[in-house]
Design a protein around this motif. Structure first.
Motif, PDB file in Angstrom:
ATOM      1  N   ALA A  18       0.838  -1.204   0.000  1.00  0.00           N
ATOM      2  CA  ALA A  18       0.000   0.000   0.000  1.00  0.00           C
ATOM      3  C   ALA A  18       0.871   1.252   0.000  1.00  0.00           C
ATOM      4  CB  ALA A  18      -0.923   0.002   1.210  1.00  0.00           C
ATOM      5  N   ARG A  19       0.271   2.357  -0.380  1.00  0.00           N
ATOM      6  CA  ARG A  19       0.959   3.637  -0.448  1.00  0.00           C
ATOM      7  C   ARG A  19       0.526   4.523   0.714  1.00  0.00           C
ATOM      8  NH1 ARG A  19       4.897   3.128  -4.378  1.00  0.00           N
ATOM      9  NH2 ARG A  19       4.124   1.646  -5.896  1.00  0.00           N
ATOM     10  N   ALA A  20       1.242   5.605   0.918  1.00  0.00           N
ATOM     11  CA  ALA A  20       0.932   6.534   2.011  1.00  0.00           C
ATOM     12  C   ALA A  20      -0.500   7.037   1.900  1.00  0.00           C
ATOM     13  CB  ALA A  20       1.917   7.698   2.001  1.00  0.00           C
ATOM     14  N   GLN A  55       4.479   7.173  -1.693  1.00  0.00           N
ATOM     15  CA  GLN A  55       5.517   6.394  -1.016  1.00  0.00           C
ATOM     16  C   GLN A  55       4.977   5.019  -0.607  1.00  0.00           C
ATOM     17  OE1 GLN A  55       7.025   8.455   2.447  1.00  0.00           O
ATOM     18  NE2 GLN A  55       7.095   6.585   3.600  1.00  0.00           N
ATOM     19  N   ALA A  56       5.710   3.962  -0.933  1.00  0.00           N
ATOM     20  CA  ALA A  56       5.341   2.611  -0.514  1.00  0.00           C
ATOM     21  C   ALA A  56       5.607   2.464   0.980  1.00  0.00           C
ATOM     22  CB  ALA A  56       6.140   1.573  -1.298  1.00  0.00           C
ATOM     23  N   LEU A  57       4.683   1.807   1.670  1.00  0.00           N
ATOM     24  CA  LEU A  57       4.786   1.685   3.121  1.00  0.00           C
ATOM     25  C   LEU A  57       5.409   0.351   3.523  1.00  0.00           C
ATOM     26  CD1 LEU A  57       1.267   3.104   4.022  1.00  0.00           C
ATOM     27  CD2 LEU A  57       3.452   4.282   4.172  1.00  0.00           C
ATOM     28  N   LYS A  58       6.005   0.346   4.697  1.00  0.00           N
ATOM     29  CA  LYS A  58       6.584  -0.877   5.265  1.00  0.00           C
ATOM     30  C   LYS A  58       5.926  -1.138   6.614  1.00  0.00           C
ATOM     31  CE  LYS A  58      10.774   0.789   4.920  1.00  0.00           C
ATOM     32  NZ  LYS A  58      12.193   0.971   5.019  1.00  0.00           N
ATOM     33  N   LEU A  67       4.006   7.285   9.768  1.00  0.00           N
ATOM     34  CA  LEU A  67       3.760   8.285   8.735  1.00  0.00           C
ATOM     35  C   LEU A  67       3.204   9.521   9.418  1.00  0.00           C
ATOM     36  CD1 LEU A  67       3.522   8.990   5.696  1.00  0.00           C
ATOM     37  CD2 LEU A  67       1.233   8.038   5.769  1.00  0.00           C
ATOM     38  N   LYS A  68       3.954  10.620   9.352  1.00  0.00           N
ATOM     39  CA  LYS A  68       3.525  11.858  10.013  1.00  0.00           C
ATOM     40  C   LYS A  68       3.094  12.865   8.956  1.00  0.00           C
ATOM     41  CE  LYS A  68       4.851  15.391  13.301  1.00  0.00           C
ATOM     42  NZ  LYS A  68       5.862  15.953  14.146  1.00  0.00           N
ATOM     43  N   ARG A  73      21.879  10.982  -2.885  1.00  0.00           N
ATOM     44  CA  ARG A  73      21.637   9.818  -2.008  1.00  0.00           C
ATOM     45  C   ARG A  73      20.590  10.143  -0.948  1.00  0.00           C
ATOM     46  NH1 ARG A  73      27.419   8.441  -2.497  1.00  0.00           N
ATOM     47  NH2 ARG A  73      27.882   9.540  -0.575  1.00  0.00           N
ATOM     48  N   ILE A  74      20.615  11.359  -0.416  1.00  0.00           N
ATOM     49  CA  ILE A  74      19.636  11.768   0.599  1.00  0.00           C
ATOM     50  C   ILE A  74      18.232  11.758  -0.010  1.00  0.00           C
ATOM     51  CG2 ILE A  74      18.832  13.699   2.023  1.00  0.00           C
ATOM     52  CD1 ILE A  74      21.856  14.420   2.415  1.00  0.00           C
ATOM     53  N   ILE A  75      18.102  12.308  -1.210  1.00  0.00           N
ATOM     54  CA  ILE A  75      16.792  12.352  -1.875  1.00  0.00           C
ATOM     55  C   ILE A  75      16.328  10.940  -2.231  1.00  0.00           C
ATOM     56  CG2 ILE A  75      15.604  13.112  -3.967  1.00  0.00           C
ATOM     57  CD1 ILE A  75      17.310  15.712  -3.736  1.00  0.00           C
ATOM     58  N   GLU A  76      17.242  10.083  -2.721  1.00  0.00           N
ATOM     59  CA  GLU A  76      16.882   8.706  -3.037  1.00  0.00           C
ATOM     60  C   GLU A  76      16.407   7.969  -1.788  1.00  0.00           C
ATOM     61  OE1 GLU A  76      20.232   6.856  -4.938  1.00  0.00           O
ATOM     62  OE2 GLU A  76      20.107   8.201  -6.677  1.00  0.00           O
ATOM     63  N   TYR A  77      17.076   8.210  -0.659  1.00  0.00           N
ATOM     64  CA  TYR A  77      16.667   7.575   0.596  1.00  0.00           C
ATOM     65  C   TYR A  77      15.243   7.994   0.957  1.00  0.00           C
ATOM     66  CZ  TYR A  77      16.513   6.217   5.494  1.00  0.00           C
ATOM     67  OH  TYR A  77      16.142   5.654   6.681  1.00  0.00           O
ATOM     68  N   ARG A  78      14.946   9.291   0.850  1.00  0.00           N
ATOM     69  CA  ARG A  78      13.598   9.785   1.171  1.00  0.00           C
ATOM     70  C   ARG A  78      12.555   9.134   0.289  1.00  0.00           C
ATOM     71  NH1 ARG A  78      14.911  16.049   0.994  1.00  0.00           N
ATOM     72  NH2 ARG A  78      14.002  15.756  -1.039  1.00  0.00           N
ATOM     73  N   GLU A  79      12.884   8.964  -0.996  1.00  0.00           N
ATOM     74  CA  GLU A  79      11.919   8.409  -1.939  1.00  0.00           C
ATOM     75  C   GLU A  79      11.689   6.921  -1.717  1.00  0.00           C
ATOM     76  OE1 GLU A  79      13.585   9.553  -5.678  1.00  0.00           O
ATOM     77  OE2 GLU A  79      12.825  11.595  -5.544  1.00  0.00           O
ATOM     78  N   THR A  80      12.707   6.190  -1.290  1.00  0.00           N
ATOM     79  CA  THR A  80      12.558   4.747  -1.122  1.00  0.00           C
ATOM     80  C   THR A  80      12.191   4.340   0.301  1.00  0.00           C
ATOM     81  OG1 THR A  80      14.942   4.497  -0.746  1.00  0.00           O
ATOM     82  CG2 THR A  80      14.139   4.197  -3.001  1.00  0.00           C
TER      83      THR A  80
END
Length: 197
Positions: free
Chosen positions: A70-72, A95-98, A103-104, A160-167
């Motif tokens: 599911a997504r945010a 964003q895909a959830l884990k 989620l704030k 890398r910071i932006i990629e981390y936020r996206e994944t």
């Protein structure tokens, strides 16, 4: 006559081979059908659910169960949707959830009607928009150019910071930036007074 018997014998062998092949094919097809039906039963099982903790500007904050993958946006909808004060641009709704993720959903900065705001209040609002003390850079919303201005962060690290936020989703604390490859304790010590979430 011997030629006729020979032809009959060959014909019988061909017919026996055809019957045997058909029986073998049908027997294998039955086995396949059993395997397919077993797979279909698995498909009928309910999808695995994950639990997400949704906080902030949603109608009913708390724990929600959503299907895996599911997504945010799905989690926000499970909480009754966004409040009118929610700042939805600060949350990646795709964003895909884990499982176990928080989620704030932040609220928009409080902005009163311009006619009702005194000059001193207006300057306070402007400071808060700029980042307050020392123009802190929000690591959850800053673009690559803004991240690149941080000490020890170049274009590659900013990506890398932006990629981390996206994944992985938004940073939950400024210490989470240490999860980025190349940011250790020493670099974090230089960054911690210049970043916020």
């Amino acid at each position: 006559m011997p030629m006729y018997k020979k032809a009959m014998f060959i014909l019988l062998i061909i017919v026996a081979a055809a019957v045997g092949g058909t029986y073998y094919g049908l027997h294998d097809e039955e086995k396949s059908a059993v395997l397919e039906s077993a797979g279909t039963n698995e498909g009928n099982l309910p999808a695995r659910e994950i639990t997400v903790y949704v906080t902030g500007a949603v109608n009913k904050p708390g724990l929600v169960k959503v299907p895996e993958g599911a997504r945010a946006a799905d989690a926000v909808n499970a909480c009754g949707g966004l409040l009118p004060t929610a700042d939805s641009e600060k949350v990646n709704m795709a964003q895909a959830l884990k499982d176990g993720q928080q989620l704030k959903v932040p609220e928009k900065s409080v902005m009163a009607n311009k006619n009702d705001v005194s000059k001193s209040d207006r300057s306070n609002v402007d400071k808060s928009k700029a980042g307050g003390s020392g123009d802190l850079i929000n690591i959850n919303t800053a673009d690559e150019k803004a991240l690149d201005t941080l000490p020890g962060v170049g274009p590659a690290m900013a990506k890398r910071i932006i990629e981390y936020r996206e994944t992985e989703g938004a940073f939950q604390s400024i210490e989470d930036i240490k999860k980025i490859r190349g940011i250790g304790e020493a670099k974090f010590a230089k960054l911690k007074d210049k970043i916020c979430i």
